[in-house]
Design a protein around this motif. Sequence first.
Motif, short mmCIF file in Angstrom:
data_model
loop_
_atom_site.label_atom_id
_atom_site.label_comp_id
_atom_site.label_asym_id
_atom_site.label_seq_id
_atom_site.Cartn_x
_atom_site.Cartn_y
_atom_site.Cartn_z
N ILE A 120 6.17 13.89 -31.63
CA ILE A 120 6.51 14.17 -33.03
C ILE A 120 5.26 14.50 -33.82
CG2 ILE A 120 7.41 13.13 -35.15
CD1 ILE A 120 9.35 11.56 -33.35
N TRP A 121 4.18 13.74 -33.58
CA TRP A 121 2.92 14.00 -34.27
C TRP A 121 2.40 15.40 -33.95
CZ3 TRP A 121 -2.01 15.12 -32.53
CH2 TRP A 121 -3.02 15.05 -33.48
N ALA A 122 2.58 15.85 -32.69
CA ALA A 122 2.09 17.17 -32.29
C ALA A 122 2.97 18.28 -32.80
CB ALA A 122 2.01 17.25 -30.76
N VAL A 134 0.73 26.89 -36.04
CA VAL A 134 2.07 26.35 -35.79
C VAL A 134 2.86 27.35 -34.95
CG1 VAL A 134 4.14 25.33 -36.81
CG2 VAL A 134 1.96 25.27 -38.08
N TRP A 135 3.37 26.88 -33.81
CA TRP A 135 4.19 27.69 -32.91
C TRP A 135 5.68 27.45 -33.21
CZ3 TRP A 135 -0.49 25.77 -31.85
CH2 TRP A 135 -1.39 26.50 -31.07
N TYR A 136 6.48 28.52 -33.14
CA TYR A 136 7.92 28.41 -33.39
C TYR A 136 8.71 29.02 -32.23
CZ TYR A 136 7.04 27.28 -38.32
OH TYR A 136 6.64 26.67 -39.49
N PHE A 137 9.83 28.40 -31.94
CA PHE A 137 10.80 28.94 -30.98
C PHE A 137 12.16 28.94 -31.67
CE2 PHE A 137 13.99 28.22 -27.61
CZ PHE A 137 13.70 29.28 -26.76
N ARG A 168 2.04 22.07 -33.13
CA ARG A 168 1.08 22.20 -34.22
C ARG A 168 -0.32 21.88 -33.70
NH1 ARG A 168 3.48 22.11 -39.36
NH2 ARG A 168 5.65 21.40 -39.40
N ALA A 169 -1.33 22.53 -34.28
CA ALA A 169 -2.72 22.22 -33.95
C ALA A 169 -3.59 22.53 -35.16
CB ALA A 169 -3.19 23.03 -32.74
#
Length: 299
Positions: free
Chosen positions: A19-21, A240-243, A250-251
């Motif tokens: 969840i944090w990532a 932020v990566w989305y699918f 997130r990074a």
Amino acid sequence: MRRLGVEMIVRMALLAAAIWAGWSATPNGGAALDRARLRPAFAEDFDRAPDFWHAEKNPKGRWKTNYWFGVQPTRAEKGWEPRTLVPNGELEYYGDPAEGMSAFEWQPGVLTIAARPNPFRADPITNHLPYLSGMISSERSFHFTYGYVEARVAFPSGKGIWPAFWLLPVPAVKQGKQQQPGPLEIDIFESIGEPGKLYFTYFPDLPNNQKKGDGMPWQSGTDLSQFHTYGMMVTPKELVWYFDDRVVRRAPNRDYHQPLYMILNLAIGGTWPGAPTADQKWPARMKIDWVRGYRVAGQ
């Protein structure tokens, strides 16, 4: 009971870390993309035949079909080098449509990269690479520093099949020559033929151009041969990566504060995925429904 308690603690810790990532164990478990903040800056729906860039024949073309580095004219000596990635041990030659070596299929609304055994392998222009495939990049037509980009893509599986959607920095030009922009790269998604599995990776700016990615494998739990939307948000503070419009990773953004451009490609083989198996069905088709870029309100 004590073992069960330990396992439960471990599971909870892993869930908290996930969840944090910014990702979860289900494909639609992350936060939803806020599309109200997006301001269109680039759109390609492939309703018309693809507009391929060529230095002489079409210098205003939208999509480049080779990488920025090396000798650019296709027929020049070593002109094949920017049409594959030698350091990866890849087996494909990215054909130049202007030279009659196209791996692209087009019908209104969809551009397809159709990889197959190289029918031009005897021609030195291809360096005798065993497979013909394709790539498109927005290097000459669109780039952004902060914003959101996305593409709706469907692709095949199979060992050695390596589709990707990624970002590279725009190279600086000195004395008319493009310069190496360093190790920076964001992989919006990669697949190496494993059903349902994706990789989300970025490369930090390390000394001496060291190339070492921070990657996250993720099991989508769905059929990637069907169309899905893959997106990337770059902000001054975060990647932020989305699918399918949901956050999957997130990074912190420590290194990406320069113009970036998009690449979509279908690589074949290489040291990471390995070579295709003898029973691979050809052509292997990567279908691109659309590609879009946005500025983001408030950035």
